[in-house]
Write a protein that holds these residues in place. Structure first.
Motif, short mmCIF file in Angstrom:
data_model
loop_
_atom_site.label_atom_id
_atom_site.label_comp_id
_atom_site.label_asym_id
_atom_site.label_seq_id
_atom_site.Cartn_x
_atom_site.Cartn_y
_atom_site.Cartn_z
N TRP A 91 0.90 -1.37 0.10
CA TRP A 91 -0.01 -0.12 -0.03
C TRP A 91 0.81 1.18 -0.16
O TRP A 91 0.44 2.36 0.00
CB TRP A 91 -0.96 -0.14 1.02
CG TRP A 91 -1.91 -1.09 1.05
CD1 TRP A 91 -1.81 -2.37 1.31
CD2 TRP A 91 -3.24 -0.89 0.33
NE1 TRP A 91 -3.12 -2.96 0.99
CE2 TRP A 91 -3.89 -2.34 0.34
CE3 TRP A 91 -3.96 0.09 -0.35
CZ2 TRP A 91 -5.02 -2.60 -0.09
CZ3 TRP A 91 -5.10 -0.04 -0.98
CH2 TRP A 91 -5.85 -1.30 -0.92
N GLN A 96 -1.19 0.81 -5.48
CA GLN A 96 -1.79 1.19 -4.05
C GLN A 96 -1.72 2.37 -3.42
O GLN A 96 -2.57 2.86 -2.60
CB GLN A 96 -1.70 -0.11 -3.18
CG GLN A 96 -2.07 -1.60 -3.65
CD GLN A 96 -1.21 -2.37 -4.38
OE1 GLN A 96 -0.38 -2.00 -5.31
NE2 GLN A 96 -1.18 -3.65 -4.16
N THR A 100 -3.90 5.05 -0.76
CA THR A 100 -3.41 5.26 0.39
C THR A 100 -3.39 6.87 0.53
O THR A 100 -3.84 7.43 1.60
CB THR A 100 -1.97 4.63 0.91
OG1 THR A 100 -2.09 3.40 0.65
CG2 THR A 100 -1.67 5.03 2.05
#
Length: 229
Positions: A91, A96, A100
């Motif tokens: 993340w 990703q 975040t």
């Protein structure tokens, strides 16, 4: 001289009677006891199985299998945490990382608004309800899996029963969260800290309550080649 199948089964029963609940640790201990018993029989072929078993067990000391249970628990916790950190690091890598940052900004702008108290309560409620729901669902899944296989694996229990620990810690802090939102969220550093905290809680709960349980079969087969549901 080798142990017979009934004697192996007796050793499994013996470990269960001495508070070893998990099949993976039972198997390790049975293997250890069996090797010890067979070694004794090489020297004393006439030694009774029960006597050889009791001799082998005494070598574990006055606490019996307790040390083995503790060591196995630590090893499985380390393995689980490796899986967790592997998922968490993703993340903070593209793509990703975009999600975040977006999540952080949602919290930041929400906590910067004049509706901060309402939004804190709303976000808290959403996270708490989802976490409790997932925790209950995972516990039911674990009980169902255990009923089907009639075996209890230590890593499986960690994945399905203890995944909601972070959620419970977060929920227990409800009083402190509302006190902080009233007193400190007119300070930009407090807003950033609160936004980071809520972002971390969302990621931790999503990983432990959703991502890792969804990969349970793969992780369990990697850890236990003999695993089957």
């Amino acid at each position: 001289m080798k142990l017979t199948e009934p004697q192996i089964k007796q050793l499994y029963t013996f470990t269960r009677e001495h508070y070893v609940e998990h099949y993976d640790l039972q198997t390790e201990l049975v293997d250890h006891l069996a090797n010890d018993i067979e070694s004794q029989w090489q020297v004393e072929p006439q030694l009774l199985f029960e006597d050889a078993k009791n001799r082998a067990f005494k070598k574990f000391g006055i606490f019996g299998f307790m040390d083995a249970i503790e060591q196995k628990g630590k090893a499985m916790n380390k393995r689980y945490m490796r899986y967790f950190w592997t998922e968490l690091k993703k993340w903070f890598e593209l793509p990703q990382f975009v999600a975040t940052i977006t999540l952080f900004l949602v919290f930041y702008f929400a906590f910067s608004s004049r509706f901060v108290s309402v939004l804190v309560f709303t976000f808290f409620l959403i996270i708490a309800i989802w976490s409790i729901f997932k925790g209950i669902k995972l516990k039911k899944q674990f009980n169902h899996r255990k009923k089907i296989s009639n075996k209890k694996w230590m890593l499986e229990e960690l994945i399905f029963k203890q995944a909601g620990g972070a959620a419970m810690i977060f929920i227990s802090q409800i009083g402190n969260i509302f006190i902080m939102s009233d007193r400190y969220l007119d300070n930009i550093y407090a807003i950033i800290g609160f936004s980071v905290a809520f972002t971390a809680v969302v990621l931790i709960n999503y990983i432990s309550l959703e991502l890792i349980p969804n990969k349970a079969e793969k992780l369990l087969k990697e850890t236990y080649p003999e695993f089957s549901l």
